[in-house]
Design a protein around this motif. Sequence first.
Motif, PDB file in Angstrom:
ATOM      1  N   GLN A 116       0.843  -1.188   0.000  1.00 34.00           N
ATOM      2  CA  GLN A 116       0.000   0.000   0.000  1.00 34.00           C
ATOM      3  C   GLN A 116       0.881   1.243   0.000  1.00 34.00           C
ATOM      4  O   GLN A 116       1.785   1.383   0.830  1.00 34.00           O
ATOM      5  N   VAL A 117       0.614   2.162  -0.919  1.00 31.20           N
ATOM      6  CA  VAL A 117       1.336   3.427  -0.953  1.00 31.20           C
ATOM      7  C   VAL A 117       0.540   4.418  -0.116  1.00 31.20           C
ATOM      8  O   VAL A 117      -0.534   4.884  -0.508  1.00 31.20           O
ATOM      9  N   ASN A 118       1.065   4.716   1.052  1.00 30.04           N
ATOM     10  CA  ASN A 118       0.385   5.547   2.031  1.00 30.04           C
ATOM     11  C   ASN A 118       1.280   6.709   2.441  1.00 30.04           C
ATOM     12  O   ASN A 118       2.344   6.940   1.845  1.00 30.04           O
ATOM     13  N   GLU A 119       0.841   7.441   3.457  1.00 26.71           N
ATOM     14  CA  GLU A 119       1.595   8.621   3.870  1.00 26.71           C
ATOM     15  C   GLU A 119       3.033   8.277   4.225  1.00 26.71           C
ATOM     16  O   GLU A 119       3.974   8.983   3.833  1.00 26.71           O
ATOM     17  N   GLU A 120       3.240   7.190   4.957  1.00 23.38           N
ATOM     18  CA  GLU A 120       4.602   6.787   5.306  1.00 23.38           C
ATOM     19  C   GLU A 120       5.407   6.451   4.056  1.00 23.38           C
ATOM     20  O   GLU A 120       6.557   6.882   3.910  1.00 23.38           O
ATOM     21  N   MET A 121       4.805   5.695   3.141  1.00 24.16           N
ATOM     22  CA  MET A 121       5.523   5.260   1.946  1.00 24.16           C
ATOM     23  C   MET A 121       5.922   6.438   1.064  1.00 24.16           C
ATOM     24  O   MET A 121       7.008   6.453   0.472  1.00 24.16           O
ATOM     25  N   THR A 122       5.065   7.447   0.967  1.00 23.38           N
ATOM     26  CA  THR A 122       5.397   8.587   0.108  1.00 23.38           C
ATOM     27  C   THR A 122       6.592   9.369   0.641  1.00 23.38           C
ATOM     28  O   THR A 122       7.226  10.116  -0.110  1.00 23.38           O
ATOM     29  N   GLY A 123       6.910   9.175   1.904  1.00 27.06           N
ATOM     30  CA  GLY A 123       8.091   9.824   2.463  1.00 27.06           C
ATOM     31  C   GLY A 123       9.385   9.345   1.846  1.00 27.06           C
ATOM     32  O   GLY A 123      10.425  10.003   1.983  1.00 27.06           O
ATOM     33  N   TYR A 124       9.364   8.214   1.160  1.00 26.65           N
ATOM     34  CA  TYR A 124      10.554   7.677   0.492  1.00 26.65           C
ATOM     35  C   TYR A 124      10.687   8.173  -0.942  1.00 26.65           C
ATOM     36  O   TYR A 124      11.686   7.897  -1.600  1.00 26.65           O
ATOM     37  N   MET A 125       9.687   8.918  -1.423  1.00 26.82           N
ATOM     38  CA  MET A 125       9.726   9.419  -2.797  1.00 26.82           C
ATOM     39  C   MET A 125      10.669  10.604  -2.928  1.00 26.82           C
ATOM     40  O   MET A 125      10.875  11.370  -1.977  1.00 26.82           O
ATOM     41  N   GLN A 126      11.235  10.760  -4.122  1.00 35.04           N
ATOM     42  CA  GLN A 126      12.016  11.948  -4.418  1.00 35.04           C
ATOM     43  C   GLN A 126      11.082  13.162  -4.461  1.00 35.04           C
ATOM     44  O   GLN A 126       9.889  13.046  -4.751  1.00 35.04           O
ATOM     45  N   ASP A 127      11.640  14.342  -4.187  1.00 29.28           N
ATOM     46  CA  ASP A 127      10.815  15.539  -4.071  1.00 29.28           C
ATOM     47  C   ASP A 127      10.036  15.851  -5.346  1.00 29.28           C
ATOM     48  O   ASP A 127       8.914  16.356  -5.293  1.00 29.28           O
ATOM     49  N   HIS A 128      10.633  15.571  -6.503  1.00 25.39           N
ATOM     50  CA  HIS A 128       9.992  15.920  -7.769  1.00 25.39           C
ATOM     51  C   HIS A 128       9.042  14.835  -8.268  1.00 25.39           C
ATOM     52  O   HIS A 128       8.288  15.062  -9.228  1.00 25.39           O
ATOM     53  N   ALA A 129       9.055  13.673  -7.644  1.00 23.87           N
ATOM     54  CA  ALA A 129       8.302  12.527  -8.147  1.00 23.87           C
ATOM     55  C   ALA A 129       6.798  12.709  -7.943  1.00 23.87           C
ATOM     56  O   ALA A 129       6.352  13.425  -7.043  1.00 23.87           O
ATOM     57  N   VAL A 130       6.021  12.033  -8.794  1.00 23.66           N
ATOM     58  CA  VAL A 130       4.569  12.088  -8.704  1.00 23.66           C
ATOM     59  C   VAL A 130       4.001  10.672  -8.706  1.00 23.66           C
ATOM     60  O   VAL A 130       4.690   9.706  -9.036  1.00 23.66           O
ATOM     61  N   ILE A 131       2.744  10.592  -8.320  1.00 23.83           N
ATOM     62  CA  ILE A 131       2.013   9.329  -8.386  1.00 23.83           C
ATOM     63  C   ILE A 131       0.936   9.434  -9.455  1.00 23.83           C
ATOM     64  O   ILE A 131       0.196  10.427  -9.522  1.00 23.83           O
ATOM     65  N   LEU A 132       0.877   8.422 -10.302  1.00 28.26           N
ATOM     66  CA  LEU A 132      -0.217   8.267 -11.256  1.00 28.26           C
ATOM     67  C   LEU A 132      -1.052   7.067 -10.836  1.00 28.26           C
ATOM     68  O   LEU A 132      -0.526   6.083 -10.306  1.00 28.26           O
ATOM     69  N   HIS A 133      -2.345   7.160 -11.075  1.00 28.95           N
ATOM     70  CA  HIS A 133      -3.265   6.053 -10.784  1.00 28.95           C
ATOM     71  C   HIS A 133      -4.307   6.048 -11.890  1.00 28.95           C
ATOM     72  O   HIS A 133      -4.955   7.057 -12.156  1.00 28.95           O
ATOM     73  N   CYS A 134      -4.497   4.903 -12.535  1.00 29.45           N
ATOM     74  CA  CYS A 134      -5.413   4.856 -13.683  1.00 29.45           C
ATOM     75  C   CYS A 134      -6.875   4.835 -13.251  1.00 29.45           C
ATOM     76  O   CYS A 134      -7.758   4.996 -14.107  1.00 29.45           O
ATOM     77  N   LEU A 135      -7.144   4.647 -11.987  1.00 24.77           N
ATOM     78  CA  LEU A 135      -8.489   4.677 -11.435  1.00 24.77           C
ATOM     79  C   LEU A 135      -9.369   3.554 -11.999  1.00 24.77           C
ATOM     80  O   LEU A 135      -9.128   3.096 -13.108  1.00 24.77           O
ATOM     81  N   PRO A 136     -10.352   3.083 -11.254  1.00 22.14           N
ATOM     82  CA  PRO A 136     -10.770   3.564  -9.941  1.00 22.14           C
ATOM     83  C   PRO A 136      -9.796   3.153  -8.841  1.00 22.14           C
ATOM     84  O   PRO A 136      -9.190   2.078  -8.911  1.00 22.14           O
ATOM     85  N   ALA A 137      -9.663   4.019  -7.859  1.00 20.85           N
ATOM     86  CA  ALA A 137      -8.797   3.744  -6.719  1.00 20.85           C
ATOM     87  C   ALA A 137      -9.593   3.081  -5.610  1.00 20.85           C
ATOM     88  O   ALA A 137     -10.713   3.498  -5.301  1.00 20.85           O
ATOM     89  N   LYS A 138      -9.014   2.079  -5.017  1.00 22.84           N
ATOM     90  CA  LYS A 138      -9.611   1.445  -3.845  1.00 22.84           C
ATOM     91  C   LYS A 138      -8.895   1.996  -2.615  1.00 22.84           C
ATOM     92  O   LYS A 138      -7.884   1.447  -2.160  1.00 22.84           O
ATOM     93  N   ARG A 139      -9.397   3.118  -2.115  1.00 19.36           N
ATOM     94  CA  ARG A 139      -8.766   3.762  -0.964  1.00 19.36           C
ATOM     95  C   ARG A 139      -8.804   2.821   0.233  1.00 19.36           C
ATOM     96  O   ARG A 139      -9.836   2.224   0.529  1.00 19.36           O
ATOM     97  N   GLY A 140      -7.656   2.699   0.881  1.00 13.80           N
ATOM     98  CA  GLY A 140      -7.528   1.759   1.983  1.00 13.80           C
ATOM     99  C   GLY A 140      -6.926   0.432   1.545  1.00 13.80           C
ATOM    100  O   GLY A 140      -6.611  -0.408   2.391  1.00 13.80           O
ATOM    101  N   GLN A 141      -6.775   0.246   0.238  1.00 14.97           N
ATOM    102  CA  GLN A 141      -6.114  -0.962  -0.278  1.00 14.97           C
ATOM    103  C   GLN A 141      -4.766  -0.566  -0.880  1.00 14.97           C
ATOM    104  O   GLN A 141      -3.784  -0.467  -0.150  1.00 14.97           O
ATOM    105  N   GLU A 142      -4.707  -0.313  -2.179  1.00 10.69           N
ATOM    106  CA  GLU A 142      -3.409   0.013  -2.794  1.00 10.69           C
ATOM    107  C   GLU A 142      -2.932   1.422  -2.469  1.00 10.69           C
ATOM    108  O   GLU A 142      -1.768   1.758  -2.663  1.00 10.69           O
ATOM    109  N   VAL A 143      -3.841   2.269  -1.953  1.00 13.44           N
ATOM    110  CA  VAL A 143      -3.498   3.662  -1.679  1.00 13.44           C
ATOM    111  C   VAL A 143      -4.373   4.164  -0.536  1.00 13.44           C
ATOM    112  O   VAL A 143      -5.483   3.665  -0.323  1.00 13.44           O
ATOM    113  N   ASP A 144      -3.864   5.159   0.211  1.00 14.76           N
ATOM    114  CA  ASP A 144      -4.674   5.727   1.291  1.00 14.76           C
ATOM    115  C   ASP A 144      -5.202   7.108   0.891  1.00 14.76           C
ATOM    116  O   ASP A 144      -4.844   7.659  -0.156  1.00 14.76           O
TER     117      ASP A 144
END
Length: 321
Positions: free
Chosen positions: A240-268
């Motif tokens: 799951q890519v969550n608040e803690e996990m995004t802390g490991y991202m580079q400052d310029h990096a972004v997240i793409l999601h093709c949707l629909p998102a299942k919040r609480g599963q693959e992403v928070d």
Amino acid sequence: MKHLIDITEWTKEELETVFSWTLTMKKHPDPGFKPLAGRSVALYFEKPSLRTRVSFDIGIQELGGNTTIVEQFMAGIGTRESVHDVANTLNGFVDAMVCRLFNHQTLHELRQWSDMSIVNALTDFSHPCQIMADVVTLKEIGLWNDGHFTLTWVGDPNNVLQSWLEMALFYPIKVIVSSPDIPTAFQSWFDDPRMKDRLTWIQNPKQAISLADVVYLDTWISMGQEDEAEARLAKYAAYQVNEEMTGYMQDHAVILHCLPAKRGQEVDDFTMNKFKPVIFRESENRLHVQKTILGYLLEPVRMAWFCSQFPQESTSPLVKA
């Protein structure tokens, strides 16, 4: 006659034409430009759809074309009627068929038995329209860099990853797959010499994310996999890519999601809200790139003429006005 079934059937020049025309038409909308006037397109759905259905329907109408929605319970392709008979029937009514199907092979059969342009709007194998919209998004936000970037796929490797790997055959994209294992269906990609030094598997998602310019997410439970939900949730829980996990991202990096998102599963919620501007720009770009795809397949000369009015922004090595 041209189709969009697999990205690998196109050329880099064709892809670049669609990307260029998409950006031009998005920047310079003209309600009076109707290249699909007199054209009709059938939108065929075996699977539920929000973005695909609305974006194709609205986009074709904006270009002056007519649409008709055909769902599986109505036509029963392969059940109520053979693929051959459905193809030949629709061939007498419409100029193109946009298909959201389970079985990828059905697209090839539709092409075989008709003169319509066939567009892959998602199958269990691939999702080219999504990746073409993703490329347009990365161009807009300045991360495309002519394909010189690293994309980290986190979670279940699926049809969207398949199309990203196909796109990487045309550009120097580096792809990292972060998942518990490498599915058998993707092993051939890791063995492919064309992807040497550009496709790697990193089991640790924190490490994989730290190397990315673009982090890509999709649901762990695709349509048709509902019976596997419990096992899949357990398998991918650590991804799951969550608040803690995004802390490991580079400052310029972004997240793409093709949707629909299942919040609480693959992403928070935190991550979806933080990257909402780019994720929903990505979603909107489905409309813009699909308009260009249909225009390119059905009326390339009209499309070239319109975009040639903005020569500093739009180029095509293939189609002349």
